[in-house]
Design a protein around this motif. Structure first.
Motif, mmCIF file in Angstrom:
data_model
loop_
_atom_site.group_PDB
_atom_site.id
_atom_site.type_symbol
_atom_site.label_atom_id
_atom_site.label_comp_id
_atom_site.label_asym_id
_atom_site.label_seq_id
_atom_site.Cartn_x
_atom_site.Cartn_y
_atom_site.Cartn_z
ATOM 1 N N ALA A 144 -2.984 -41.863 -1.609
ATOM 2 C CA ALA A 144 -2.401 -42.274 -2.897
ATOM 3 C C ALA A 144 -2.903 -41.389 -4.033
ATOM 4 O O ALA A 144 -2.123 -41.004 -4.916
ATOM 5 C CB ALA A 144 -2.713 -43.732 -3.182
ATOM 6 N N ASP A 145 -4.178 -41.058 -4.017
ATOM 7 C CA ASP A 145 -4.729 -40.167 -5.047
ATOM 8 C C ASP A 145 -4.181 -38.756 -4.901
ATOM 9 O O ASP A 145 -3.871 -38.090 -5.887
ATOM 10 C CB ASP A 145 -6.260 -40.137 -4.977
ATOM 11 N N ARG A 146 -4.067 -38.306 -3.653
ATOM 12 C CA ARG A 146 -3.525 -36.963 -3.410
ATOM 13 C C ARG A 146 -2.063 -36.910 -3.849
ATOM 14 O O ARG A 146 -1.626 -35.935 -4.450
ATOM 15 C CB ARG A 146 -3.673 -36.602 -1.935
ATOM 16 N N TYR A 147 -1.323 -37.972 -3.584
ATOM 17 C CA TYR A 147 0.075 -38.030 -4.009
ATOM 18 C C TYR A 147 0.165 -37.878 -5.531
ATOM 19 O O TYR A 147 0.973 -37.096 -6.040
ATOM 20 C CB TYR A 147 0.720 -39.349 -3.567
ATOM 21 N N VAL B 156 1.496 -34.615 -10.420
ATOM 22 C CA VAL B 156 1.082 -33.980 -11.673
ATOM 23 C C VAL B 156 1.223 -32.463 -11.563
ATOM 24 O O VAL B 156 1.741 -31.805 -12.475
ATOM 25 C CB VAL B 156 -0.359 -34.389 -12.051
ATOM 26 N N ALA B 157 0.807 -31.897 -10.441
ATOM 27 C CA ALA B 157 0.957 -30.449 -10.229
ATOM 28 C C ALA B 157 2.436 -30.070 -10.189
ATOM 29 O O ALA B 157 2.842 -29.038 -10.742
ATOM 30 C CB ALA B 157 0.264 -30.021 -8.942
ATOM 31 N N ALA B 158 3.239 -30.911 -9.556
ATOM 32 C CA ALA B 158 4.680 -30.650 -9.481
ATOM 33 C C ALA B 158 5.307 -30.666 -10.869
ATOM 34 O O ALA B 158 6.142 -29.812 -11.190
ATOM 35 C CB ALA B 158 5.359 -31.672 -8.573
ATOM 36 N N MET B 159 4.897 -31.626 -11.705
ATOM 37 C CA MET B 159 5.439 -31.669 -13.060
ATOM 38 C C MET B 159 5.140 -30.366 -13.788
ATOM 39 O O MET B 159 6.010 -29.775 -14.429
ATOM 40 C CB MET B 159 4.891 -32.848 -13.850
ATOM 41 N N ARG B 160 3.923 -29.893 -13.669
ATOM 42 C CA ARG B 160 3.526 -28.656 -14.334
ATOM 43 C C ARG B 160 4.357 -27.472 -13.822
ATOM 44 O O ARG B 160 4.875 -26.678 -14.608
ATOM 45 C CB ARG B 160 2.034 -28.417 -14.109
ATOM 46 N N HIS C 88 7.019 -39.354 -13.751
ATOM 47 C CA HIS C 88 5.677 -39.242 -14.333
ATOM 48 C C HIS C 88 5.771 -38.797 -15.794
ATOM 49 O O HIS C 88 5.076 -39.334 -16.663
ATOM 50 C CB HIS C 88 4.835 -38.258 -13.524
ATOM 51 N N ALA C 89 6.635 -37.832 -16.073
ATOM 52 C CA ALA C 89 6.819 -37.363 -17.450
ATOM 53 C C ALA C 89 7.339 -38.496 -18.335
ATOM 54 O O ALA C 89 6.851 -38.700 -19.451
ATOM 55 C CB ALA C 89 7.777 -36.174 -17.484
ATOM 56 N N CYS C 90 8.313 -39.228 -17.847
ATOM 57 C CA CYS C 90 8.874 -40.343 -18.626
ATOM 58 C C CYS C 90 7.836 -41.432 -18.851
ATOM 59 O O CYS C 90 7.745 -41.986 -19.957
ATOM 60 C CB CYS C 90 10.096 -40.915 -17.928
ATOM 61 N N GLN C 91 7.047 -41.738 -17.827
ATOM 62 C CA GLN C 91 6.015 -42.750 -17.981
ATOM 63 C C GLN C 91 4.980 -42.308 -19.000
ATOM 64 O O GLN C 91 4.508 -43.101 -19.815
ATOM 65 C CB GLN C 91 5.346 -43.068 -16.644
ATOM 66 N N THR C 92 4.635 -41.030 -18.978
ATOM 67 C CA THR C 92 3.707 -40.482 -19.965
ATOM 68 C C THR C 92 4.269 -40.665 -21.368
ATOM 69 O O THR C 92 3.556 -41.068 -22.296
ATOM 70 C CB THR C 92 3.429 -38.993 -19.675
ATOM 71 N N ASP D 262 2.205 -30.882 -25.587
ATOM 72 C CA ASP D 262 2.262 -30.830 -24.128
ATOM 73 C C ASP D 262 3.548 -30.124 -23.687
ATOM 74 O O ASP D 262 4.559 -30.762 -23.415
ATOM 75 C CB ASP D 262 2.184 -32.251 -23.559
ATOM 76 N N ARG D 263 3.487 -28.811 -23.605
ATOM 77 C CA ARG D 263 4.683 -28.040 -23.248
ATOM 78 C C ARG D 263 5.156 -28.337 -21.831
ATOM 79 O O ARG D 263 6.341 -28.224 -21.537
ATOM 80 C CB ARG D 263 4.431 -26.553 -23.441
ATOM 81 N N ASP D 264 4.235 -28.712 -20.940
ATOM 82 C CA ASP D 264 4.651 -29.063 -19.583
ATOM 83 C C ASP D 264 5.497 -30.335 -19.589
ATOM 84 O O ASP D 264 6.505 -30.422 -18.892
ATOM 85 C CB ASP D 264 3.444 -29.239 -18.661
ATOM 86 N N LEU D 265 5.088 -31.302 -20.377
ATOM 87 C CA LEU D 265 5.856 -32.534 -20.487
ATOM 88 C C LEU D 265 7.252 -32.235 -21.037
ATOM 89 O O LEU D 265 8.263 -32.683 -20.485
ATOM 90 C CB LEU D 265 5.123 -33.528 -21.396
#
Length: 178
Positions: free
Chosen positions: A4-7, A12-16, A59-63, A99-102
């Motif tokens: 779950a932590d690795r997921y 997060v890495a995928a979003m970036r 993840h971006a939307c939740q952020t 946050d340019r990645d977001l």
């Protein structure tokens, strides 16, 4: 590391990475290499590249939703809709634009939605939820919510361009309509 932590680390890495090179330009192998795991391991945790893209978008939307809620969290219940909208504007300028990645993830999701019906359906529903969150936390009228979201899209574009935000100002981008 538990799966779950690795997921979460993978998302997060995928979003970036999706924010930087888009859906078509990003491979699951590259995402895996950025966090030091194998591509088959990534694929065991996510079924498809599309699923990973959508998880990164979520993840971006939740952020963004968390930022919206936090922005008005300290305001009392008696705060006006305009005061709440002002708090969102300030939080957007100082938090989201930094946050340019977001911002890049959001824009790439809109672009991918144009070519993929499954992505479009998810992006449409999730973006509708962002609208609802703005309406909920501000109590603003439909026109106020629409205007905030419209200018928010402009902010996303100029943030990705590095033209505005706390760390980069360009004269043509400074008269942000707020």
């Amino acid at each position: 590391m538990p799966a779950a932590d690795r997921y979460q680390q993978i998302v997060v890495a995928a979003m970036r990475e999706f924010a930087r090179t888009g859906y078509s330009g990003t491979t699951t192998a590259h995402i895996a290499s950025t966090i030091g795991v194998s591509q088959p391991y990534v694929m065991r945790l996510v079924r498809t590249k599309r699923d990973l893209f959508l998880a990164a978008f979520d993840h971006a939307c939740q952020t963004m939703e968390d930022l919206l809620r936090d922005a008005v969290g300290d305001l009392g219940a008696a705060a006006s809709a305009e005061a709440r909208l002002d708090a969102l504007r300030a939080a957007g300028y100082h938090g989201v634009l930094a946050d340019r990645d977001l911002m890049g993830m959001m824009l790439h999701a809109f672009a991918a939605a144009g070519a993929d019906e499954q992505v479009r359906d998810v992006v449409r529903v999730r973006y509708e939820r962002l609208f609802a969150t703005v309406a909920e936390v501000t109590g603003g009228s439909p026109a106020q919510v629409r205007d905030l979201m419209a200018v928010g899209l402009l902010w996303q574009v100029i943030a990705v361009l590095g033209a505005a935000g706390p760390s980069a100002e360009r004269e043509w981008a400074t008269p942000i309509p707020w």
